[in-house]
Design an enzyme around this catalytic site. Sequence first.
Site, mmCIF file in Angstrom:
data_model
loop_
_atom_site.group_PDB
_atom_site.id
_atom_site.type_symbol
_atom_site.label_atom_id
_atom_site.label_comp_id
_atom_site.label_asym_id
_atom_site.label_seq_id
_atom_site.Cartn_x
_atom_site.Cartn_y
_atom_site.Cartn_z
ATOM 1 N N GLY A 166 0.821 -1.213 0.000
ATOM 2 C CA GLY A 166 0.000 0.000 0.000
ATOM 3 C C GLY A 166 0.848 1.253 0.000
ATOM 4 N N GLY A 167 0.563 2.108 0.990
ATOM 5 C CA GLY A 167 1.284 3.379 1.086
ATOM 6 C C GLY A 167 2.782 3.182 1.232
ATOM 7 N N GLY B 253 15.531 10.461 -34.824
ATOM 8 C CA GLY B 253 15.180 10.862 -33.463
ATOM 9 C C GLY B 253 16.311 10.601 -32.486
ATOM 10 N N ALA B 254 17.063 9.544 -32.727
ATOM 11 C CA ALA B 254 18.138 9.223 -31.772
ATOM 12 C C ALA B 254 19.176 10.335 -31.749
ATOM 13 C CB ALA B 254 18.778 7.893 -32.140
#
Length: 517
Positions: free
Chosen positions: A172-173, A407-408
Amino acid sequence: MSEEDPRILELRAMRAKSREGGGADRIQKQHAKGKATARERIEMLLDRGTFNELEPFITGHIDDMSMATEKYLGDGVVTGYGQIDGRTVYVYAQDFTIYGGTLSEMQSHKICRVMDLALRNGAPCIGLLDSGGARIQEGVKALGGYAEIFRRNAQYSGVIPQVSVMMGPCAGGAAYSPALQDLIIMIEKQSFMFLTGPEVIKAVTGEVIDSESLGGSDIHMSVSGVAHLAAKDEAEALALVRQFLAFLPSNNVENPPFHLSGDDSARMDEHLNSIVPIDPSLPYVMHQVIEAVVDKDTFLEIQPAWARNAVVGLARIGGHSVGIVAQEPAVMAGVIDIDASDKMTRFVRMCDCFNVPLVTFVDSPGFLPGIAQEHGGIIRHGAKLLYAYSEATVPKVCVITRKAYGGAYVVMSSKYLGTDVTYAWPSAEIAVLGAEGAVNILFKKQIEGAADPAAERKQLAADYREKFNNPYQAASTGYVDDIIEPRETRAKVIAALSALRDKYAPAPPRKHGNIPV
Ligand code: HXC
């Protein structure tokens, strides 16, 4: 000999009681699982004899709302301050022997107190977590307690380093607070992170699953990307905290500490001159390049088993901390996919907020094409990386070792994203597309109309390679600063970083940016 003052005796008795945690039986149970107690862990983590505890006498609230029946001194967490390598750190360690280390209102108060002190004093905050999450008996008070911690995790992010070591189950937390921090370290077969534990899953869905398969270190190190480092036992995990913090300043207005490495700054590694195969389709191992360039044995790879086509980690070069970002051409040819984008982005931003210069090694054919990546939002994820490099104001040095396609080239710390010095090796290939893809588009009609289309495509691709499979075109137009022999890389990077040490690059004033998460 005079009798001891009874008030002193009472204090000693109270102190002894606080050290008993949830009682001898539960401590024995903890040891039987091969796990240390909260205080033993703190002793292992800090410089010997430097720990000073805070608020050991706090107990949980027991009121009408609470179903808890016993008050334990400390309320399931040991907090305080001490030193690592002579530098102050604040620390909290959950005590699993008290209500399974679960978070109560008062436990939250104790944790928030050390977080606040860490912030005010510009020192790292380290959490050793071992907890069943929110203490069920406390209801909304425990949930509010988590919110107090999360808010501080977020607000203090980028001001002081925050590190979490998962020492046991963290449900959980107890999983969300680490997820907001700079580094998560897990222990093989001992620590687990999940939002809802196996018992809850069984109750809700009927599904039976063990903790290891749900959220063990293997899962978070290689599948989810939630964890950053894994250790085989507690001692190794705590040693990793020390190793990690040695690369970082204590806060965002300091510079990282300098550690004389003893490695010659002018050292040349002849092997690097032949590491990139002549045949561009053959891989080589970028890890070897990194190891050859940085100070010997200083590279601490982060998230080594997740998104292995990208490599990130901290190292020293000429004694100074650097963040290394690279592609690994030996894994998926170093292509950039969604996970690699996320991995590199987060790391670039961590280095930037703690004044750690970035050294990027580029060898990538570009973004991974295909429907799975497009539908998974590669545009959104790749944009994060562009954002991170553009926003980073630390000194940035880039070395293009081979492919920097499309893009690279742009994304990976390119010159006009604000990189300060860009070097290329003679093996660098800087182009919009790889040869085959490019000629298929540019010369479609010519290839289709040729007597032998395959031979025509091959010839055109060879011509294209001749033109672009070298860094000279990029250098002639100023897109790279210099072409260097690979063996010179270490000395060149050290010289560049030294010239950039006083870099001043203020960002335009704003509340904060809107990174495409
Ligand atoms: C109160 C708890 C508890 C809890 C464990 N204990 N979890 N007490 N609240 N959440 C107590 C047990 O009663 C036990 O007390 C002691 O801790 C040790 O637990 P065991 O179950 O005996 O240990 P173990 O077998 O090792 O299992 C540990 C565990 C399991 C995996 C953590 O206890 C578990 O699954 N707990 C629930 C985890 C969970 O789903 N938490 C989510 C909470 S919700 P005694 O007296 O016997 O020693 C949450 C919301 C926050 O956190 C949301 C933020 C966004």
